[in-house]
Design a protein around this motif. Structure first.
Motif, PDB file in Angstrom:
ATOM      1  N   PRO A   1       3.308  33.500  -4.377  1.00 33.86           N
ATOM      2  CA  PRO A   1       1.897  33.742  -4.695  1.00 33.86           C
ATOM      3  C   PRO A   1       1.683  34.272  -6.106  1.00 33.86           C
ATOM      4  N   LEU A   2       2.657  35.013  -6.646  1.00 36.35           N
ATOM      5  CA  LEU A   2       2.618  35.448  -8.036  1.00 36.35           C
ATOM      6  C   LEU A   2       3.639  34.623  -8.810  1.00 36.35           C
ATOM      7  N   ARG A   3       3.180  33.935  -9.829  1.00 36.71           N
ATOM      8  CA  ARG A   3       4.054  33.045 -10.585  1.00 36.71           C
ATOM      9  C   ARG A   3       5.279  33.804 -11.113  1.00 36.71           C
ATOM     10  N   GLY A   4       6.448  33.250 -10.862  1.00 36.75           N
ATOM     11  CA  GLY A   4       7.683  33.842 -11.349  1.00 36.75           C
ATOM     12  C   GLY A   4       8.260  34.929 -10.461  1.00 36.75           C
ATOM     13  N   HIS A   5       7.642  35.148  -9.285  1.00 40.47           N
ATOM     14  CA  HIS A   5       8.117  36.187  -8.367  1.00 40.47           C
ATOM     15  C   HIS A   5       8.264  35.586  -6.965  1.00 40.47           C
ATOM     16  N   PRO A   6       9.291  34.788  -6.750  1.00 41.46           N
ATOM     17  CA  PRO A   6       9.441  34.090  -5.465  1.00 41.46           C
ATOM     18  C   PRO A   6       9.735  35.040  -4.311  1.00 41.46           C
ATOM     19  N   ILE A   7       9.304  34.632  -3.121  1.00 38.18           N
ATOM     20  CA  ILE A   7       9.572  35.357  -1.880  1.00 38.18           C
ATOM     21  C   ILE A   7      10.661  34.609  -1.117  1.00 38.18           C
ATOM     22  N   LYS A   8      11.647  35.337  -0.654  1.00 38.73           N
ATOM     23  CA  LYS A   8      12.731  34.759   0.142  1.00 38.73           C
ATOM     24  C   LYS A   8      12.793  35.466   1.495  1.00 38.73           C
ATOM     25  N   ILE A   9      12.763  34.697   2.578  1.00 39.87           N
ATOM     26  CA  ILE A   9      12.977  35.245   3.918  1.00 39.87           C
ATOM     27  C   ILE A   9      14.482  35.235   4.165  1.00 39.87           C
ATOM     28  N   ARG A  10      15.035  36.403   4.448  1.00 39.31           N
ATOM     29  CA  ARG A  10      16.494  36.550   4.559  1.00 39.31           C
ATOM     30  C   ARG A  10      16.883  36.983   5.970  1.00 39.31           C
ATOM     31  N   PRO A  11      18.099  36.623   6.426  1.00 45.01           N
ATOM     32  CA  PRO A  11      18.567  37.088   7.741  1.00 45.01           C
ATOM     33  C   PRO A  11      18.836  38.596   7.737  1.00 45.01           C
ATOM     34  N   LEU A  12      18.762  39.202   8.911  1.00 47.40           N
ATOM     35  CA  LEU A  12      19.184  40.589   9.078  1.00 47.40           C
ATOM     36  C   LEU A  12      20.691  40.688   8.899  1.00 47.40           C
ATOM     37  N   PRO A  13      21.207  41.871   8.605  1.00 46.97           N
ATOM     38  CA  PRO A  13      22.665  42.030   8.502  1.00 46.97           C
ATOM     39  C   PRO A  13      23.360  41.545   9.768  1.00 46.97           C
ATOM     40  N   GLY A  14      24.372  40.679   9.588  1.00 51.37           N
ATOM     41  CA  GLY A  14      25.142  40.159  10.712  1.00 51.37           C
ATOM     42  C   GLY A  14      24.512  38.999  11.439  1.00 51.37           C
ATOM     43  N   GLN A  15      23.303  38.558  11.015  1.00 50.27           N
ATOM     44  CA  GLN A  15      22.617  37.444  11.663  1.00 50.27           C
ATOM     45  C   GLN A  15      22.637  36.223  10.750  1.00 50.27           C
ATOM     46  N   SER A  16      22.587  35.041  11.347  1.00 45.76           N
ATOM     47  CA  SER A  16      22.566  33.813  10.555  1.00 45.76           C
ATOM     48  C   SER A  16      21.158  33.238  10.421  1.00 45.76           C
ATOM     49  N   ALA A  17      20.313  33.434  11.439  1.00 44.84           N
ATOM     50  CA  ALA A  17      18.946  32.904  11.400  1.00 44.84           C
ATOM     51  C   ALA A  17      18.018  33.866  10.679  1.00 44.84           C
ATOM     52  N   ARG A  18      16.938  33.309  10.105  1.00 44.38           N
ATOM     53  CA  ARG A  18      15.995  34.150   9.372  1.00 44.38           C
ATOM     54  C   ARG A  18      15.153  35.027  10.301  1.00 44.38           C
TER      55      ARG A  18
END
Length: 478
Positions: free
Chosen positions: A427-444
């Protein structure tokens, strides 16, 4: 389903504010109507007698306000029992975060040990290593069924009476008020939560199910109707009483607006700021917050606050590209019933500019204070996290823990959201959002009931999720 109170419920602790090295607290009690005044609280500094806060048809609500030191462990006693409080906020500490304490349909009829299984886990975790505060991120109750059983609101929000009389609206208020009371009394009477709530001060932020599903995202003809305004007024009064141990005219000092036009608040402890803007009181289909809420956030962005900031956002501040889903809903009539759910989110197309404004304020806070900021949210009945790059090596971390009692949606929904997140969002140019897995998890996204533990050790912060099937995750440095 009415909740019948037969004995005293409480104490339930709330943090009113922090002031001069003291925790200003309230203890809430619920008694059957007509009972004698409650025993006094015994403190190191003397005695405090509970005073009546509110009356209901068959019950009374009482409150005792008192202080404990905020720089060491302490305790209070009531009715022959001593309650230890981990009230040292000056060094290492632990906070708990919960959300979504119920379900939309039939929550009052659920079997207690199943419903409160994660509360029992949280209680045992406190016994192992105490929590200083318990943060509640929204949907403390699920009030969706309180409108049932009254002719004015039985078909809310689909059908409303055109011109109800004042007498009929007064009767509706009594009906709704009792429905809210039943739900709050039931959750505070549950033994798993009751043990914790007497020993760990709570800080609460409301969301839509504390009023009704989708409040503020429903059409104006519903929310501004006489029935809608009666519903909101009953929900707000109940929120003040049962989530803040307060009434109009005596809000604790942590609230940004003493008149309560919005219920946003902030707490400032040594090296820690906790902010909870109100995303419901001023909400419309076109705005998440109104002038009061934005004034609070802009004032906090201008304030220099060393240490770490926790920003409670009852709906996730960072998320996937929901505009894809909104486009699908326009095209598929059977999906249009979910439109209000998407309008509830910061990521909705209707709130895009507001979302950017909030993210820019977060950038200002980080630039002022020279540290990362963590947003914590509930609402989606899943566990996940996200990261937004703010530049200069700093980040906005978002932690989502939801729900503590609401059963998880199908794993396929978690997988779909994970696939949607792969599209990315910026939403802000140049500041991407990444959905990351929890520690020890493979799925987001993890489709399990859960709660969150936030720990400060030697000045550094880390987070862990306790997942119903997966157990406690490893630490995530913040």
């Amino acid at each position: 389903m009415q909740f019948h109170i037969t004995s005293t419920i409480g104490p339930v602790l709330f943090l009113d504010d922090l002031d001069g090295g003291l925790m200003r607290l309230s203890a809430l009690f619920i008694t059957p109507a007509g009972e004698a005044p409650l025993p006094v609280l015994l403190l190191e500094a003397g005695e405090v007698a509970p005073a009546c806060l509110a009356l209901f048809d068959q019950a009374a609500v009482w409150r005792a306000r008192f202080t404990l030191p905020a720089d060491r462990m302490s305790s209070y006693a009531w009715n022959g029992e001593t309650y230890q409080v981990a009230s040292d906020l000056t060094g290492d500490l632990r906070l708990a975060y919960v959300s979504c304490n119920g379900e939309e349909v039939g929550d009052m009829a659920r079997e207690g040990s199943e419903r409160n299984a994660m509360w029992a886990r949280l209680r045992d975790e406190h016994r192992r290593s105490p929590f200083a505060l318990m943060l509640h991120g929204g949907d403390q109750i699920y009030a969706d069924e309180v409108t049932q059983g009254h002719e004015l609101s039985d078909h809310w929000p689909d059908t409303l009476p055109p011109d109800p009389s004042q007498a009929a609206l007064a009767d509706l208020r009594r009906h709704l008020r009792q429905g809210f009371f039943d739900r709050y009394a039931a959750i505070y009477a549950a033994p798993e939560m009751a043990w914790l709530a007497a020993r760990v001060p709570s800080l609460m932020q409301w969301d839509d199910h504390d009023i009704c599903d989708g409040w503020g995202s429903l059409r104006r003809s519903r929310t501004y109707s006489p029935v809608g305004q009666t519903l909101f007024a009953a929900a707000r009064e109940s929120c003040l009483i049962f989530q803040h141990a307060a009434t109009d005219g005596d809000l604790p000092a942590r609230f940004a607006d003493p008149d309560g036009r919005h219920l946003g608040w902030g707490v400032h402890a040594p090296g820690l700021r906790i902010l909870a803007p109100d995303l419901r009181s001023e909400r419309t289909r076109r705005a998440i917050m109104g002038p009061g809420g934005w004034a609070m956030m802009e004032a906090e962005a201008a304030r220099r606050t060393p240490g770490h900031t926790l920003l409670m956002s009852s709906v996730p501040l960072l998320g996937p590209r929901l505009s894809v889903l909104e486009t699908l809903m326009v095209a598929i009539p059977s999906m249009q019933k979910y439109e209000d759910d998407l309008r509830d989110q910061w990521q909705s197309r209707a709130h895009r500019e507001e979302w950017r404004h909030m993210l820019r304020l977060v950038q200002v806070m980080v630039d002022h204070d020279g540290h990362d900021l963590t947003s914590i949210s509930g609402e989606i009945h899943l566990a996940t996290r996200a990261v937004m790059d703010l530049g200069q090596g700093r980040h906005l971390n978002q932690l989502v823990a939801s729900g503590v009692a609401h059963r998880a949606p199908p794993k396929g929904w978690a997988g779909f959201l994970g696939a949607l997140a792969s599209l990315g969002e910026s939403p802000l140019r140049g500041h991407p959002i990444k959905i990351r897995p929890l520690p020890g998890q493979s799925a987001r996204y993890v489709a399990e009931r859960n709660y969150l533990v936030l720990e400060r050790c030697a000045g550094g912060w880390a987070a862990r999720w306790d997942l119903e099937a997966g157990g406690m995750t490893g630490p995530l440095p913040l």
